[in-house]
Design an enzyme around this catalytic site. Structure first.
Site, PDB file in Angstrom:
ATOM      1  N   GLU A  88       8.405   8.782  -4.605  1.00 56.17           N
ATOM      2  CA  GLU A  88       7.336   8.097  -5.342  1.00 56.17           C
ATOM      3  C   GLU A  88       6.740   8.984  -6.435  1.00 56.17           C
ATOM      4  OE1 GLU A  88       7.271   5.131  -4.982  1.00 56.17           O
ATOM      5  OE2 GLU A  88       7.680   4.566  -2.908  1.00 56.17           O
ATOM      6  N   HIS A 119      -0.406   8.275  -1.280  1.00 53.32           N
ATOM      7  CA  HIS A 119       0.179   6.991  -0.911  1.00 53.32           C
ATOM      8  C   HIS A 119       0.334   6.998   0.606  1.00 53.32           C
ATOM      9  CE1 HIS A 119       2.841   3.670  -0.395  1.00 53.32           C
ATOM     10  NE2 HIS A 119       3.885   4.420  -0.091  1.00 53.32           N
ATOM     11  N   HIS A 178       0.686   4.239   4.437  1.00 50.38           N
ATOM     12  CA  HIS A 178       0.994   2.929   5.023  1.00 50.38           C
ATOM     13  C   HIS A 178      -0.010   2.611   6.136  1.00 50.38           C
ATOM     14  CE1 HIS A 178       5.565   3.873   4.048  1.00 50.38           C
ATOM     15  NE2 HIS A 178       4.843   3.715   2.966  1.00 50.38           N
ATOM     16  N   GLU A 199     -20.941   0.072   4.215  1.00 51.14           N
ATOM     17  CA  GLU A 199     -20.807   1.080   3.161  1.00 51.14           C
ATOM     18  C   GLU A 199     -19.694   0.832   2.142  1.00 51.14           C
ATOM     19  OE1 GLU A 199     -21.579   3.193   6.223  1.00 51.14           O
ATOM     20  OE2 GLU A 199     -22.962   4.672   5.389  1.00 51.14           O
ATOM     21  N   HIS A 219       3.404  -3.127   1.750  1.00 52.06           N
ATOM     22  CA  HIS A 219       3.986  -1.783   1.761  1.00 52.06           C
ATOM     23  C   HIS A 219       2.927  -0.740   2.134  1.00 52.06           C
ATOM     24  CE1 HIS A 219       6.695   1.438  -0.261  1.00 52.06           C
ATOM     25  NE2 HIS A 219       5.791   2.014   0.512  1.00 52.06           N
TER      26      HIS A 219
HETATM   27  P1  13P Z   1       9.255   9.638   0.440  1.00 47.76           P
HETATM   28  O1  13P Z   1       9.781  10.104   1.767  1.00 47.76           O
HETATM   29  O2  13P Z   1      10.273   9.724  -0.646  1.00 47.76           O
HETATM   30  O3  13P Z   1       7.956  10.347   0.085  1.00 47.76           O
HETATM   31  O4  13P Z   1       8.930   8.089   0.558  1.00 47.76           O
HETATM   32  C1  13P Z   1       8.050   7.595   1.523  1.00 47.76           C
HETATM   33  C2  13P Z   1       7.398   6.318   1.109  1.00 47.76           C
HETATM   34  O5  13P Z   1       6.344   6.001   1.601  1.00 47.76           O
HETATM   35  C3  13P Z   1       8.058   5.462   0.111  1.00 47.76           C
HETATM   36  O6  13P Z   1       7.185   4.500  -0.391  1.00 47.76           O
HETATM   37 ZN    ZN Z   2       5.595   3.989   1.046  1.00 45.43          ZN
END
Ligand code: 13P
Ligand code: ZN
Length: 287
Positions: free
Chosen positions: A131, A154, A156, A184, A225
Site C-alpha cells: 500500500e 491503514h 482492518h 466524544e 476492506h
Molecule cells: P501489506 O502486507 O503489503 O502491507 O498489505 C496488507 C494490507 O492490508 C493490504 O491492504
Molecule cells: Zn488492507
C-alpha cells in the site's frame, strides 16, 4: 571489530523512540484484533536528524523500485529525500515488536522519484507495504493541509469493517451514525469520515482516490476492506482509528435492537461549543 568515531556517536536504533513507538503501535493494533496476518500497514515520516542520530545516511543497503502490488507510476516528487519508517509487505503485525529489523524498514525516497533507498531493516530481502502508493499519496495530500502530519496508518478494524456490510456507505450518513455512537466522536473527528467504495487495493488508483479524500478527511474508510487514518503522531492517528472502531462497535452491538435513546444533533453542537471546535462538517448534521 573496532568502531569508527562516527559509529560511536550514533545511538542504537533498537532504542530509537520512533522504532519503539512503531513496535508498540503494531502490537496494540494486533492485540485489538485489527490486523490479522499481514493486514494493515504503517508509514511514519521521520526528520533527517532523527534518522542521522542512529544511521549513516550515506549507507544505502539496497535500492528498491517504487511499487504497489505491481509497478506503479505516480508523482512522488514532493517527498524526494524524505525519510520514512514503514512496515514491510506481507509482514505480520504480531511479529513486528519481536523482530523489527525484518518487519520494518527505514527508507529514503530517491532523487529520481522512481526508487526508494533502504537504510535499515527488511533484513530478509523484503520491501515496503504494497500500500506504499496510497501511503505516500496520502502523506503528500495531508502535508498540504497540515505541514505537521507525519503518520499514515491503514488497518482492518473488525467492527468498522462489519459496519460496512450493514450500513449505507454514504459519507454523511456513515459519519453521522458514528458521531451518534459515542459522545466524544464529533470532537475527535469533527471533519467526519470519508468513504471510498470497494476498490482494488495496492494500486495507484486507490492511492489517488484515498489522497483526494485526505484533502478533507483524516479518516477514510475503504469499503469492505478497512480504514486509513492520518495524523501528526502515531498516537493521534491510532486514536482516530480507535475512536471510529469504538463507535462502530457500539453500532454493531445495537443496530439490531430497537433504538430508544440517541445523542441528538443539538447535543453534538453543545459539545463542539464546549471543546471550542470551530471547524466541523455542519452539513453532516441534521439541524
Ligand atoms: P501489506 O502486507 O503489503 O502491507 O498489505 C496488507 C494490507 O492490508 C493490504 O491492504
Ligand atoms: Zn488492507
Amino acid at each position: 571489530m573496532t568502531k569508527t568515531a562516527d559509529q560511536k556517536e550514533r545511538g542504537d536504533i533498537f532504542q530509537a523512540p520512533f522504532l519503539r513507538e512503531m513496535c508498540a503501535t503494531a502490537s496494540n493494533m494486533y492485540r485489538l484484533g485489527w490486523d490479522e496476518r499481514n493486514g494493515g500497514n504503517i508509514s511514519y515520516l521521520l526528520r533527517e536528524e532523527e534518522v542521522a542520530a542512529y544511521l549513516d545516511l550515506n549507507k544505502v543497503i539496497r535500492t528498491i523500485p517504487l511499487m504497489g502490488v505491481n509497478a506503479v507510476n505516480f508523482d512522488i516528487s514532493p517527498l524526494i529525500g524524505k525519510y520514512f519508517i514503514v512496515t514491510g509487505t506481507g509482514k505480520y503485525f504480531k511479529n513486528v515488536e519481536g523482530d523489527p529489523e525484518t518487519n520494518l524498514g527505514v527508507v529514503r525516497i530517491a532523487k529520481d522519484g522512481k526508487n526508494i533507498e533502504l537504510l535499515w531493516g527488511y533484513k530478509d530481502g523484503g520491501r515496503p507495504t504494497s500500500e506504499f502508493p496510497a501511503h505516500m499519496m496520502s502523506h503528500i495530500a495531508r502535508l498540504k493541509v497540515d505541514p505537521e502530519n507525519r503518520v499514515v496508518i491503514h488497518s482492518h478494524p473488525t467492527n468498522t469493517l462489519a459496519m460496512n456490510f450493514v450500513h449505507e456507505l454514504d459519507e454523511k450518513k456513515f459519519t453521522h451514525t458514528l458521531w451518534e455512537m459515542c459522545t466524544e466522536c464529533i470532537v475527535v473527528f469533527p471533519e467526519g469520515v470519508g468513504v471510498l467504495p470497494w476498490m482494488l487495493c495496492g494500486t495507484s488508483e486507490i492511492g489517488e482516490a484515498t489522497a483526494k479524500k485526505m484533502e478533507e478527511f483524516r479518516l477514510v474508510v475503504w469499503a469492505m476492506h478497512g480504514i486509513y487514518g492520518a495524523g501528526k503522531s502515531l498516537d493521534e492517528t491510532f486514536g482516530l482509528i480507535e475512536t471510529v472502531e469504538k463507535a462502530a462497535q457500539i453500532y454493531m452491538l445495537t443496530a439490531h435492537l430497537p433504538r430508544i435513546n440517541t445523542i441528538k444533533d443539538a447535543d453534538m453542537l453543545k459539545l463542539l461549543e464546549l471543546f471550542k471546535v470551530e471547524k466541523y462538517r455542519r452539513d453532516f448534521l441534521d439541524l
